[in-house]
Design an enzyme around this catalytic site. Sequence first.
Site, PDB file in Angstrom:
ATOM      1  CB  ALA A  77      -0.929  -0.008   1.201  1.00 51.20           C
ATOM      2  CG  HIS A  78      -1.282   4.889   0.525  1.00 57.65           C
ATOM      3  ND1 HIS A  78      -2.219   5.867   0.449  1.00 57.65           N
ATOM      4  CD2 HIS A  78      -1.709   4.049   1.483  1.00 57.65           C
ATOM      5  CE1 HIS A  78      -3.158   5.635   1.331  1.00 57.65           C
ATOM      6  NE2 HIS A  78      -2.877   4.546   1.957  1.00 57.65           N
ATOM      7  CG  ASN A  79       2.821   7.342   2.005  1.00 57.30           C
ATOM      8  OD1 ASN A  79       1.738   7.431   1.415  1.00 57.30           O
ATOM      9  ND2 ASN A  79       3.703   8.314   2.010  1.00 57.30           N
ATOM     10  CB  SER A 138       1.945   4.796   6.728  1.00 60.52           C
ATOM     11  OG  SER A 138       1.369   5.753   5.854  1.00 60.52           O
TER      12      SER A 138
END
Lengths: 350, 350, 350
Positions: free
Chosen positions: B240-242, B260
């Site tokens: 997923a993002h980050n 994250s």
Amino acid sequence: MQITAAALCEMLQGSLEGNADSVVDSVAKIEEGHSRALSFLANPKYEEHIYSTESGIVLVSRDFKPSKAINATLIRVDDPYVAFTQILSEYIAQINNKEGIEEPSFIGENSTVGEGLYLGAFVYIGKNCKIGKNVKIYPNVVIGDNVEIGDNTVIYANVSIYLHCKVGADCIIHSGAVIGSDGFGFAPQPDGTYAKIPQTGNVIIEDNVEIGANTCLDRATMGSTIIRKGVKLDNLIQIAHNVEVGENTVIAGGTAIAGSTRLGKNIVVGGQVGIAGHINIADYTQIGAQSGIIGSIKEPKKAWMGSPVTEFKQHFKSQAVFRNLPELDKKVHDLQKEIEALREALNNKG
Amino acid sequence: MQITAAALCEMLQGSLEGNADSVVDSVAKIEEGHSRALSFLANPKYEEHIYSTESGIVLVSRDFKPSKAINATLIRVDDPYVAFTQILSEYIAQINNKEGIEEPSFIGENSTVGEGLYLGAFVYIGKNCKIGKNVKIYPNVVIGDNVEIGDNTVIYANVSIYLHCKVGADCIIHSGAVIGSDGFGFAPQPDGTYAKIPQTGNVIIEDNVEIGANTCLDRATMGSTIIRKGVKLDNLIQIAHNVEVGENTVIAGGTAIAGSTRLGKNIVVGGQVGIAGHINIADYTQIGAQSGIIGSIKEPKKAWMGSPVTEFKQHFKSQAVFRNLPELDKKVHDLQKEIEALREALNNKG
Amino acid sequence: MQITAAALCEMLQGSLEGNADSVVDSVAKIEEGHSRALSFLANPKYEEHIYSTESGIVLVSRDFKPSKAINATLIRVDDPYVAFTQILSEYIAQINNKEGIEEPSFIGENSTVGEGLYLGAFVYIGKNCKIGKNVKIYPNVVIGDNVEIGDNTVIYANVSIYLHCKVGADCIIHSGAVIGSDGFGFAPQPDGTYAKIPQTGNVIIEDNVEIGANTCLDRATMGSTIIRKGVKLDNLIQIAHNVEVGENTVIAGGTAIAGSTRLGKNIVVGGQVGIAGHINIADYTQIGAQSGIIGSIKEPKKAWMGSPVTEFKQHFKSQAVFRNLPELDKKVHDLQKEIEALREALNNKG
């Protein structure tokens, strides 16, 4: 597709009751019908719907006796569901009867294609490939060098098949599937990095196999990852290097099978199951959804569930207790107190 | 690839016993060999196979002493497995030595490519991209605007790389992988709908990374989703993002990591693992297949299992009891009865 | 994108403090800023960063009172986070303002496209398709015959949409997603093989839906698989045939939903969840990650967890006991011994 009741009746060798000129151009469940829809009534528990259905034509069994008036034209056949499926298959065959080569497309040197080919635009076929008869390859498919595809196989858009793989006859491969990517093999090095173990094998898919959308079949390190005839794989499945899946085995979506594991024949695997590497699963095994299998299953025809699996019934018994674990915990705590009280009472009597 | 025993021997700086003119054109396990196959014997427990193997040439260690007659030509080397892997790597390098630009393909304005490029047909490269030396891009790959690809990287068919992403040198990206799709970020609105949070960051993949088939790496909301050097990702993984994945970390297929989260270096993650967002996983952690991690793991070099995870041994002890929960439940039930009986007996004695 | 503080201030109708000529060309978190970056300060707990940030411009609330000197140019707005998101959306809109038809691309006969279209190279659109206004279709997308795409929808590279499917307006479909592959339906035959049940339905995606990378939506056997308006699907999700997902329901990555199941509206489903076929899930249900649901959930607005699920709190209580099962098992064993001892003591007193 547009067809009259009379034509349908002849195709199915049925007998007709109602308007022979009634025309249908689509299919629908009997409870969701409309005037140009064909439906069927097979299960008696849905009989009520035939008296209110808006479907134009309904397939019924030869011995069906209506208890009320029916608006739809009826076609009586031996097995309404089988007849209906026959019509659907005919419909699908018509949709998939694409033929010819759309441009631009790319065919590498020394590759041969059979008659009846459909090659969508932007399809890439590498060198030295052998494509059988009546093969349908949808747009943007990529087929690597030295690949063989058997007769009547359908490959939908955006499938990737790596070099040296073999696909049998009468197979269906859905969009986004990847056949022959490298197995996940790395040798740990003293400095903490990993050295890639070259993956020089291939994937062999036998006849009558269906591969779901975005499912991945890794090539073998050496030799072949093998999908035997009649296997049906759902979407988003991971089959690792050197796995063998036995004939007529069916696997639901999201399942992952680690390297070198062998599944027998006629196994049914639920969704999101994980199967460890280097083990064997016996023929006719059934595995419940979300299970995890970490050792071989040697006895055939048994059902398993859980992570790690136990026998199906045993798992559900354990699950039932699991749900009440806080109560069980409290009972044990209470028992400890009671025993303490009993011991004291016993001592006091001493 | 077709090579004589003499040529192989020279390449490996080995010593030859048998027919120097023996020719091989493929590789096989020693127990599955044929006259034109090269095999190796490294593990003494497979020694029996060398006396019956049909392989034309077998690599053995310098100090191997046969106890029976051997048909195959032998090449003695320091480490047969390492030598065999070297041959395989050479073979793979020959297969992947494609070069040149196939047409039609698309290169956007201001994009530059290095020497030794292979660009398959129907490859799309956007504007302002920088493609390094000896990069191999297979057919139907799509690379968005402003993307950078480092030297010697191989990108297989049907990969999608969104704009602004960076891929390092010596990487391998398998078919269907998606690099840089939007992170899954939405702000709930008072009316029950969700407003999209713009995902303006990118994905950075460092050197020597391998990305499996149909694996997805989302771009960061802001900043970068980062895959450090030497990371190996199997098929069908969701990052997923980050997220940041530390160097030399290896993740098996079907695993999903939420937004994250930071994984340290040299971690090993099994298949189908789920890792929650906004947590940290310490270096050298090992995580068993199908585990679920909902909080940070701070102490390095420990092994974890379960959903949610506990320490590996603890998890298996609990699992062992879980399998016998119905018996445990019955024991407690019996204890309750026995205590009741004891209490009555005690009262009667009163 | 390059913009001055003055221009930004006017766009946001804010008030400016500092250098009106300050220029930014990117965005960054306030703690990761640089001289050409725009940041925001919304949450007071991050206030310390504004005194040390290297960001050139920072959006702050109108009533923010600095306690120290600030280097950055400030723009005061009503809601800094909302204003920042507005800027990001504007930035994304500029990136995605591609327009025109790149060649080669393929549009089948009788297909119509609206104004403002972007059609990437190697896009394939079948026959009789209707593509709305301002639709952006990235390279190598394949759209089958008779497909409809609503206004303003964005379809990223390498997406596959099968024939007869409908996609609404203002949707986003990420790379590798497959819309309309065959449902996984097979009828077991007496000889152990499986006969394919023709999948003649389609997929309908309503407005404002986002579909993640490599997510698969199977077409219905008959009728439609339906994704209602406002639904957000993450990456690598499997939606089987005839499933209906209610409006504004959000599903995280790796989840799989089996055939004919209906999810209500405003449900939140965690990652890697499995949901069985032919069941209903009530509105506003929340389902924890890695859960398995095997029966309908009738009461709305409750949270569930586990495989199979129990209510959220109950599940965590059971999990807490599970982790201590070996101790519980030992306690029961000890109790058995103690009772035996008590019984003997009692008998001795007899």
